[in-house]
Design a protein around this motif. Structure first.
Motif, PDB file in Angstrom:
ATOM      1  N   ASP A  31       0.831  -1.207   0.000  1.00  0.00           N
ATOM      2  CA  ASP A  31       0.000   0.000   0.000  1.00  0.00           C
ATOM      3  C   ASP A  31       0.867   1.259   0.000  1.00  0.00           C
ATOM      4  N   THR A 145       6.626   1.050  11.756  1.00  0.00           N
ATOM      5  CA  THR A 145       5.817   0.065  12.465  1.00  0.00           C
ATOM      6  C   THR A 145       6.195   0.090  13.942  1.00  0.00           C
ATOM      7  N   ASN A 218       0.466   5.789  21.443  1.00  0.00           N
ATOM      8  CA  ASN A 218       0.186   6.120  20.048  1.00  0.00           C
ATOM      9  C   ASN A 218      -0.052   7.608  19.860  1.00  0.00           C
ATOM     10  N   THR A 232       0.410  12.725   9.344  1.00  0.00           N
ATOM     11  CA  THR A 232       0.007  11.318   9.329  1.00  0.00           C
ATOM     12  C   THR A 232      -1.092  11.089   8.296  1.00  0.00           C
ATOM     13  N   VAL A 234      -1.770   7.529   7.381  1.00  0.00           N
ATOM     14  CA  VAL A 234      -2.306   6.224   7.764  1.00  0.00           C
ATOM     15  C   VAL A 234      -1.833   5.922   9.178  1.00  0.00           C
ATOM     16  N   ASN A 235      -2.748   5.438  10.019  1.00  0.00           N
ATOM     17  CA  ASN A 235      -2.394   4.971  11.355  1.00  0.00           C
ATOM     18  C   ASN A 235      -3.340   3.817  11.687  1.00  0.00           C
ATOM     19  N   THR A 236      -2.797   2.593  11.701  1.00  0.00           N
ATOM     20  CA  THR A 236      -3.643   1.411  11.871  1.00  0.00           C
ATOM     21  C   THR A 236      -3.806   1.013  13.343  1.00  0.00           C
ATOM     22  N   SER A 238      -5.151   0.214  16.832  1.00  0.00           N
ATOM     23  CA  SER A 238      -6.458  -0.066  17.410  1.00  0.00           C
ATOM     24  C   SER A 238      -6.255  -0.797  18.720  1.00  0.00           C
ATOM     25  N   ALA A 241      -4.849  -4.626  19.285  1.00  0.00           N
ATOM     26  CA  ALA A 241      -3.942  -5.098  18.238  1.00  0.00           C
ATOM     27  C   ALA A 241      -2.503  -5.052  18.747  1.00  0.00           C
ATOM     28  N   TYR A 244       1.087  -1.896  14.940  1.00  0.00           N
ATOM     29  CA  TYR A 244       0.404  -1.006  14.008  1.00  0.00           C
ATOM     30  C   TYR A 244       1.422  -0.338  13.091  1.00  0.00           C
ATOM     31  N   THR A 245       0.893   0.224  12.004  1.00  0.00           N
ATOM     32  CA  THR A 245       1.719   0.880  10.994  1.00  0.00           C
ATOM     33  C   THR A 245       1.274   2.327  10.863  1.00  0.00           C
TER      34      THR A 245
END
Length: 251
Positions: A31, A145, A218, A232, A234-236, A238, A241, A244-245
């Protein structure tokens, strides 16, 4: 003191099966890579044993790979030679990067493998991010990451022993993590990682290393990215989890 001089020699036992191949490791970031030109100039500034660096070079990108560990740099060189790829390698900590590269050199910088927590506290982490931001061209992207330290700290100090053997190069091993969680977020934490290899004659050979780390929330990371001029995208992250990336662009 974190050096990876011991773990660097057996680091492949810590890489998941899905990312052991350089091609597959690079594909896990498709991505982010889809936002870059095919001949992008990229820096892998926590290169480890080189799976990502070599995977990016296989794709035709111009790749520089750095790590604070001499062992990791050597292993990246060896992997690049094995695959016949050109990767510029050098030993450099994050704060040393501007001594080796001009500002605005890279289309993308990768800081993956949960490495940023080795920066010495909030000031060290901010300094690392500042160094990376300096080397990005305007519009260039940092791909990072991280462990979800909120989850790690909630579990407390503990011993994690893998419930299966990991086989690499015909050798089985058990992976063990010993977590020392300090009372406060800003305190130095420790992770001791041991690789217990089972030799063919039945003997057990153990390599282990005690690693220093300084966790962060985070939202702290998001604020620090803004401070160094990165937006930023994208911030995955959650709750619940493990990892995250984050993808952030230079404004």
């Amino acid at each position: 003191m974190t050096s990876y001089n011991e773990l660097g020699e057996v680091y492949e036992w810590l890489i998941s099966d899905a990312k052991l191949s350089p091609v597959e490791f690079a594909a896990s970031f498709d991505d982010a890579l889809g936002l870059l030109p095919s001949d992008a100039h990229v820096l892998d500034c926590s290169c480890g044993t080189g799976q990502l660096s070599v995977g990016l070079a296989i794709r035709g990108m111009e790749v520089a790979a750095t790590d604070a560990s001499e062992v990791m740099v050597r292993r990246t060189q060896e992997l690049a030679q094995e695959f016949g790829t050109l990767v510029r390698t050098l030993r450099a900590a994050w704060e040393e990067l501007p001594d080796h590269f001009d500002d605005g050199t890279f289309d993308a910088i990768f800081c993956v493998g949960n490495s940023l927590h080795h920066a010495d506290g909030a000031s060290g982490r901010l300094g690392a991010l500042q160094s990376m931001a300096r080397l990005l061209r305007r519009g260039g992207r940092l791909v990072l990451t991280s462990r979800a330290w909120e989850l790690v700290r909630a579990r407390g100090s503990r011993l994690d022993i893998a419930d299966r053997l990991v086989r690499r190069n015909g050798v089985d091993a058990v992976v063990i993590y010993r977590w020392e969680i300090a009372p406060h977020w800003e305190d130095e934490h420790h992770i001791e990682i041991a690789i217990a290899q089972l030799d063919g004659d039945g003997a057990v050979r153990v390599r282990s290393e005690l690693l220093s780390c300084w966790p962060y929330r985070n939202d702290e990371l998001a604020a620090e990215l803004r401070l160094v001029g990165l937006r930023t995208e994208v911030n995955t992250f959650s709750l619940g989890a493990e990892n995250y990336t984050v993808v952030a662009s230079k404004v």
